[in-house]
Design a protein around this motif. Structure first.
Motif, PDB file in Angstrom:
ATOM      1  N   ILE A 183       0.896  -1.162   0.000  1.00  0.00           N
ATOM      2  CA  ILE A 183       0.000   0.000   0.000  1.00  0.00           C
ATOM      3  C   ILE A 183       0.929   1.205   0.000  1.00  0.00           C
ATOM      4  CG2 ILE A 183      -1.864   1.234   1.179  1.00  0.00           C
ATOM      5  CD1 ILE A 183      -2.706  -1.600   0.438  1.00  0.00           C
ATOM      6  N   ILE A 184       0.872   1.970  -1.085  1.00  0.00           N
ATOM      7  CA  ILE A 184       1.787   3.112  -1.237  1.00  0.00           C
ATOM      8  C   ILE A 184       0.963   4.389  -1.196  1.00  0.00           C
ATOM      9  CG2 ILE A 184       3.489   4.207  -2.741  1.00  0.00           C
ATOM     10  CD1 ILE A 184       3.980   1.439  -4.012  1.00  0.00           C
ATOM     11  N   LYS A 185       1.320   5.265  -0.249  1.00  0.00           N
ATOM     12  CA  LYS A 185       0.599   6.542  -0.162  1.00  0.00           C
ATOM     13  C   LYS A 185       1.547   7.655  -0.622  1.00  0.00           C
ATOM     14  CE  LYS A 185      -1.207  10.384   1.614  1.00  0.00           C
ATOM     15  NZ  LYS A 185      -0.627  11.575   2.244  1.00  0.00           N
ATOM     16  N   ILE A 186       1.054   8.497  -1.513  1.00  0.00           N
ATOM     17  CA  ILE A 186       1.852   9.632  -1.999  1.00  0.00           C
ATOM     18  C   ILE A 186       1.254  10.929  -1.438  1.00  0.00           C
ATOM     19  CG2 ILE A 186       0.596   9.489  -4.225  1.00  0.00           C
ATOM     20  CD1 ILE A 186       4.105  10.799  -4.133  1.00  0.00           C
ATOM     21  N   GLY A 187       2.113  11.756  -0.897  1.00  0.00           N
ATOM     22  CA  GLY A 187       1.664  12.973  -0.210  1.00  0.00           C
ATOM     23  C   GLY A 187       1.409  14.147  -1.148  1.00  0.00           C
ATOM     24  N   GLY A 188       0.644  15.102  -0.632  1.00  0.00           N
ATOM     25  CA  GLY A 188       0.180  16.240  -1.423  1.00  0.00           C
ATOM     26  C   GLY A 188       1.278  17.158  -1.940  1.00  0.00           C
ATOM     27  N   ASN A 189       2.372  17.309  -1.193  1.00  0.00           N
ATOM     28  CA  ASN A 189       3.440  18.191  -1.678  1.00  0.00           C
ATOM     29  C   ASN A 189       4.189  17.545  -2.839  1.00  0.00           C
ATOM     30  OD1 ASN A 189       3.098  20.434   0.111  1.00  0.00           O
ATOM     31  ND2 ASN A 189       3.817  19.094   1.739  1.00  0.00           N
ATOM     32  N   SER A 190       4.338  16.213  -2.783  1.00  0.00           N
ATOM     33  CA  SER A 190       4.996  15.510  -3.894  1.00  0.00           C
ATOM     34  C   SER A 190       4.111  15.538  -5.134  1.00  0.00           C
ATOM     35  CB  SER A 190       5.306  14.063  -3.512  1.00  0.00           C
ATOM     36  OG  SER A 190       6.168  14.033  -2.417  1.00  0.00           O
ATOM     37  N   CYS A 214       5.022   7.804   1.244  1.00  0.00           N
ATOM     38  CA  CYS A 214       5.992   8.545   0.447  1.00  0.00           C
ATOM     39  C   CYS A 214       5.603  10.016   0.470  1.00  0.00           C
ATOM     40  CB  CYS A 214       5.987   8.048  -0.997  1.00  0.00           C
ATOM     41  SG  CYS A 214       6.421   6.309  -1.140  1.00  0.00           S
ATOM     42  N   PHE A 215       6.567  10.878   0.768  1.00  0.00           N
ATOM     43  CA  PHE A 215       6.267  12.317   0.771  1.00  0.00           C
ATOM     44  C   PHE A 215       7.508  13.105   0.370  1.00  0.00           C
ATOM     45  CE2 PHE A 215       7.266  13.995   5.278  1.00  0.00           C
ATOM     46  CZ  PHE A 215       8.174  12.996   5.532  1.00  0.00           C
ATOM     47  N   GLU A 216       7.557  14.399   0.704  1.00  0.00           N
ATOM     48  CA  GLU A 216       8.622  15.221   0.123  1.00  0.00           C
ATOM     49  C   GLU A 216       9.890  15.271   0.980  1.00  0.00           C
ATOM     50  OE1 GLU A 216       6.263  16.464   1.928  1.00  0.00           O
ATOM     51  OE2 GLU A 216       6.827  18.397   2.768  1.00  0.00           O
ATOM     52  N   LYS A 217       9.840  14.697   2.175  1.00  0.00           N
ATOM     53  CA  LYS A 217      11.040  14.690   3.013  1.00  0.00           C
ATOM     54  C   LYS A 217      11.610  13.275   3.076  1.00  0.00           C
ATOM     55  CE  LYS A 217       9.611  18.707   5.600  1.00  0.00           C
ATOM     56  NZ  LYS A 217      10.398  19.755   5.016  1.00  0.00           N
ATOM     57  N   LYS A 218      12.872  13.157   3.599  1.00  0.00           N
ATOM     58  CA  LYS A 218      13.520  11.843   3.539  1.00  0.00           C
ATOM     59  C   LYS A 218      13.000  10.857   4.585  1.00  0.00           C
ATOM     60  CE  LYS A 218      17.881  13.364   1.486  1.00  0.00           C
ATOM     61  NZ  LYS A 218      19.250  13.788   1.811  1.00  0.00           N
ATOM     62  N   ALA A 236       5.134  -4.448   7.604  1.00  0.00           N
ATOM     63  CA  ALA A 236       6.262  -3.507   7.608  1.00  0.00           C
ATOM     64  C   ALA A 236       5.764  -2.123   7.242  1.00  0.00           C
ATOM     65  CB  ALA A 236       7.305  -3.956   6.587  1.00  0.00           C
ATOM     66  N   ILE A 237       6.355  -1.100   7.869  1.00  0.00           N
ATOM     67  CA  ILE A 237       5.909   0.279   7.621  1.00  0.00           C
ATOM     68  C   ILE A 237       7.113   1.189   7.438  1.00  0.00           C
ATOM     69  CG2 ILE A 237       4.575   2.231   8.544  1.00  0.00           C
ATOM     70  CD1 ILE A 237       3.134   0.045  10.259  1.00  0.00           C
ATOM     71  N   GLY A 238       7.120   1.931   6.332  1.00  0.00           N
ATOM     72  CA  GLY A 238       8.208   2.862   6.062  1.00  0.00           C
ATOM     73  C   GLY A 238       7.684   4.246   5.727  1.00  0.00           C
ATOM     74  N   ILE A 239       8.465   5.258   6.113  1.00  0.00           N
ATOM     75  CA  ILE A 239       8.159   6.647   5.735  1.00  0.00           C
ATOM     76  C   ILE A 239       9.377   7.149   4.977  1.00  0.00           C
ATOM     77  CG2 ILE A 239       7.639   8.964   6.595  1.00  0.00           C
ATOM     78  CD1 ILE A 239       6.318   7.755   9.000  1.00  0.00           C
ATOM     79  N   LEU A 240       9.179   7.599   3.738  1.00  0.00           N
ATOM     80  CA  LEU A 240      10.332   7.899   2.896  1.00  0.00           C
ATOM     81  C   LEU A 240      10.022   8.977   1.857  1.00  0.00           C
ATOM     82  CD1 LEU A 240      10.472   5.324   0.082  1.00  0.00           C
ATOM     83  CD2 LEU A 240       9.055   4.836   2.050  1.00  0.00           C
ATOM     84  N   LYS A 241      11.094   9.477   1.261  1.00  0.00           N
ATOM     85  CA  LYS A 241      10.950  10.466   0.202  1.00  0.00           C
ATOM     86  C   LYS A 241      10.441   9.764  -1.053  1.00  0.00           C
ATOM     87  CE  LYS A 241      13.767  14.188  -1.787  1.00  0.00           C
ATOM     88  NZ  LYS A 241      13.164  15.381  -1.209  1.00  0.00           N
ATOM     89  N   ALA A 242       9.454  10.385  -1.711  1.00  0.00           N
ATOM     90  CA  ALA A 242       8.849   9.755  -2.888  1.00  0.00           C
ATOM     91  C   ALA A 242       9.907   9.399  -3.936  1.00  0.00           C
ATOM     92  CB  ALA A 242       7.788  10.684  -3.486  1.00  0.00           C
ATOM     93  N   THR A 243      10.878  10.287  -4.119  1.00  0.00           N
ATOM     94  CA  THR A 243      11.888  10.035  -5.154  1.00  0.00           C
ATOM     95  C   THR A 243      12.905   8.968  -4.723  1.00  0.00           C
ATOM     96  OG1 THR A 243      13.008  11.988  -4.316  1.00  0.00           O
ATOM     97  CG2 THR A 243      11.723  12.269  -6.320  1.00  0.00           C
ATOM     98  N   ASN A 244      12.837   8.510  -3.464  1.00  0.00           N
ATOM     99  CA  ASN A 244      13.734   7.443  -2.998  1.00  0.00           C
ATOM    100  C   ASN A 244      13.069   6.066  -3.025  1.00  0.00           C
ATOM    101  OD1 ASN A 244      15.895   9.055  -2.516  1.00  0.00           O
ATOM    102  ND2 ASN A 244      15.561   9.272  -0.315  1.00  0.00           N
TER     103      ASN A 244
END
Ligand SMILES: Nc1ncnc2c1ncn2[C@@H]1O[C@H](COP(=O)(O)OP(=O)(O)O)[C@@H](O)[C@H]1O
Ligand SMILES: CC(=O)N[C@@H](CCC(=O)OP(=O)(O)O)C(=O)O
Length: 266
Positions: free
Chosen positions: A8-15, A186-190, A241-249
């Protein structure tokens, strides 16, 4: 649970708001062989558009007060432009996908939020039975990638705005009975940052006790609060498993070539 993997991949509004970042992100996820569901919001565009229309916006701890005018804007932005734009870009990358709001196929039914002191307006809260998991399973088996937005319904004709991080969590938890689920924000910060002004201060692993501490001292605030509340809820409810990461990574994360992200642990 069977052991078929699902992301399940979530993409944030700033990205989403960054045209190039969004295009790169969608090009990347189109190459993923593991089945996935993409969840998106688009809070930044909704705020920008509402303000252009002189409809002031208020967010409390990352959750939008959604009045009668704002639910129209949220529906047009999330279930309209952003959802269809993402689907079109996935098609461009040969990833056949299907854009869905919570009303479509009765995918996500919510309850209008009742709060003792704050009137959130047309905001929907999820519960354990909210998600039509059989429909999602059928779509995935059909070879389509679901692209789910932040608009849900109450079953009585009311459209409700629901935090997209919470939707990603609800999908992850409910589908954990059918799949081995990983939830990726996935969002705009690392990742979650120890110093919000320093993008290189990524916290590699975050447990609940550290979270409470960083929340209380103000290091973690705004939209990161619902995100992390959802992460810990998911972890306690069967998500692997749960990760928070930069969309471009994302590619580096999946290929294990990037170590700059936050993993949520108990
Ligand atoms: N400690 C922190 N680390 C990273 N981001 C933080 C932190 N505290 C607050 N934030 C804020 O949370 C935001 C992410 O929440 P939100 O805007 O809701 O995400 P999304 O883009 O995924 O919707 C970041 O852009 C940042 O401004
Ligand atoms: C009730 C509520 O807060 N809904 C969110 C839904 C969109 C969202 O979550 O967008 P991001 O992922 O870009 O933050 C909102 O309107 O901002």
């Amino acid at each position: 649970m069977n052991n078929q993997k699902l992301l399940i991949i979530k993409i944030g509004g700033n990205s989403i708001d960054n045209k190039f970042e969004l295009a790169q992100f969608l090009e990347t996820i189109a190459t993923i062989n593991t089945p996935f569901i993409l969840v998106h919001g688009g809070g930044k565009l909704a705020t920008d558009l509402a303000e252009k229309l002189n409809i002031p916006q208020q967010l409390i701890d990352g959750r939008r007060i959604t009045d009668a005018e704002t639910i129209k804007i949220a529906t047009m932005v999330y279930a309209g432009y952003i959802n269809k734009n993402i689907v079109a870009l996935l098609q461009k990358n040969n990833k056949n996908s299907l854009g869905l709001s919570g009303a479509d196929a009765n995918l996500i039914k919510t309850t209008k939020r009742i709060h003792p002191t704050i009137d959130y307006g047309f905001v929907g809260d999820l519960n354990a039975e909210s998600v039509n998991t059989d429909f999602l399973e059928n779509i995935i088996n059909f070879g389509l990638t679901p692209v789910v937005n932040a608009i849900t319904h109450d079953g009585n004709g009311l459209l409700l705005n629901t935090n997209a991080d919470s939707i990603a969590n609800a999908l992850a938890v409910s589908l954990s009975s059918k799949y081995e689920v990983s939830l990726l924000y996935c969002f705009e910060k690392k990742g979650v940052l120890l110093d919000p002004s320093n993008d290189d201060s990524v916290i590699k692993t975050l447990n609940h006790q550290q979270y409470e501490q960083l929340k209380n001292d103000g290091t973690i605030s705004k939209g990161m609060l619902p995100k992390l509340d959802n992460c810990f809820n998911a972890l306690q409810n069967g998500v692997s498993a749960i990760g928070i990461l930069k969309a471009t990574n994302l590619l580096g994360f999946l290929n294990k070539t990037t170590h700059e992200y936050t993993t949520i642990i108990e």
